[in-house]
Scaffold this motif. Sequence first.
Motif, PDB file in Angstrom:
ATOM      1  N   ALA A  16       0.609  -1.353  -0.105  1.00  0.00           N
ATOM      2  CA  ALA A  16       0.016  -0.021  -0.027  1.00  0.00           C
ATOM      3  C   ALA A  16       0.931   1.159   0.140  1.00  0.00           C
ATOM      4  N   LEU A  17       0.731   2.243  -0.676  1.00  0.00           N
ATOM      5  CA  LEU A  17       1.577   3.455  -0.817  1.00  0.00           C
ATOM      6  C   LEU A  17       0.385   4.586  -0.631  1.00  0.00           C
TER       7      LEU A  17
ATOM      8  N   CYS B  35      -4.231   7.904   0.834  1.00  0.00           N
ATOM      9  CA  CYS B  35      -3.314   6.068   0.566  1.00  0.00           C
ATOM     10  C   CYS B  35      -3.708   5.103  -0.882  1.00  0.00           C
ATOM     11  N   ILE B  36      -3.522   3.934  -1.362  1.00  0.00           N
ATOM     12  CA  ILE B  36      -4.069   3.397  -2.534  1.00  0.00           C
ATOM     13  C   ILE B  36      -3.275   1.872  -1.834  1.00  0.00           C
ATOM     14  N   SER B  37      -4.664   0.998  -2.417  1.00  0.00           N
ATOM     15  CA  SER B  37      -3.918  -0.323  -1.763  1.00  0.00           C
ATOM     16  C   SER B  37      -3.101  -0.962  -2.993  1.00  0.00           C
ATOM     17  N   GLY B  38      -2.461  -2.334  -2.571  1.00  0.00           N
ATOM     18  CA  GLY B  38      -1.546  -2.637  -3.863  1.00  0.00           C
ATOM     19  C   GLY B  38      -2.230  -3.330  -4.562  1.00  0.00           C
TER      20      GLY B  38
ATOM     21  N   LYS C 192      -8.097   5.780   0.759  1.00  0.00           N
ATOM     22  CA  LYS C 192      -8.183   6.267   1.587  1.00  0.00           C
ATOM     23  C   LYS C 192      -7.899   7.882   1.912  1.00  0.00           C
ATOM     24  N   TYR C 193      -8.795   8.963   1.912  1.00  0.00           N
ATOM     25  CA  TYR C 193      -8.587  10.218   1.752  1.00  0.00           C
ATOM     26  C   TYR C 193      -8.658  11.208   3.233  1.00  0.00           C
TER      27      TYR C 193
ATOM     28  N   CYS D 159      -4.058   0.352   3.567  1.00  0.00           N
ATOM     29  CA  CYS D 159      -4.643   0.937   3.950  1.00  0.00           C
ATOM     30  C   CYS D 159      -4.696   1.620   5.870  1.00  0.00           C
ATOM     31  N   ALA D 160      -4.951   0.796   6.588  1.00  0.00           N
ATOM     32  CA  ALA D 160      -5.989   0.709   7.480  1.00  0.00           C
ATOM     33  C   ALA D 160      -5.750   1.635   8.276  1.00  0.00           C
ATOM     34  N   SER D 161      -4.570   2.041   8.358  1.00  0.00           N
ATOM     35  CA  SER D 161      -3.976   2.548   8.854  1.00  0.00           C
ATOM     36  C   SER D 161      -2.935   3.707   9.044  1.00  0.00           C
TER      37      SER D 161
END
Length: 121
Positions: free
Chosen positions: A32-33, A49-52, A58-59, A102-104
Amino acid sequence: LQLVESGGGLVQPGGSLILSCVVSGFTRVHPALGWFRQAPGKEREGVLCISGNGVITKYADSVKGRFTISRDNTQKTVYLQMSNLKPEDTAIYYCAADLFDCASWRDFDYWGQGTQVTVSS
């Protein structure tokens, strides 16, 4: 493990800018980045955040509708597209990686050196 940001600079209010971050050294997974920023005198905050697999994002509320995150796994690059920039967006922007998701915002273990974005007339 290395993350290298580029694309920062000076932009006028209302303008746009695209940041890039090249990720290297992750041989087995697509991490995740995320993009973070730290303004002078303020704590660092997670922005997007963007998942793999590029599906989950996530904004932060402060950038919804103005910033977009995307990634190109073949190029091992994540992008931050910023529009309608405001002076309060002025900060050092960091790219970071989390091996899982991107959970945390607190779980990112790998960081770039940062790139300065200044929004001013």
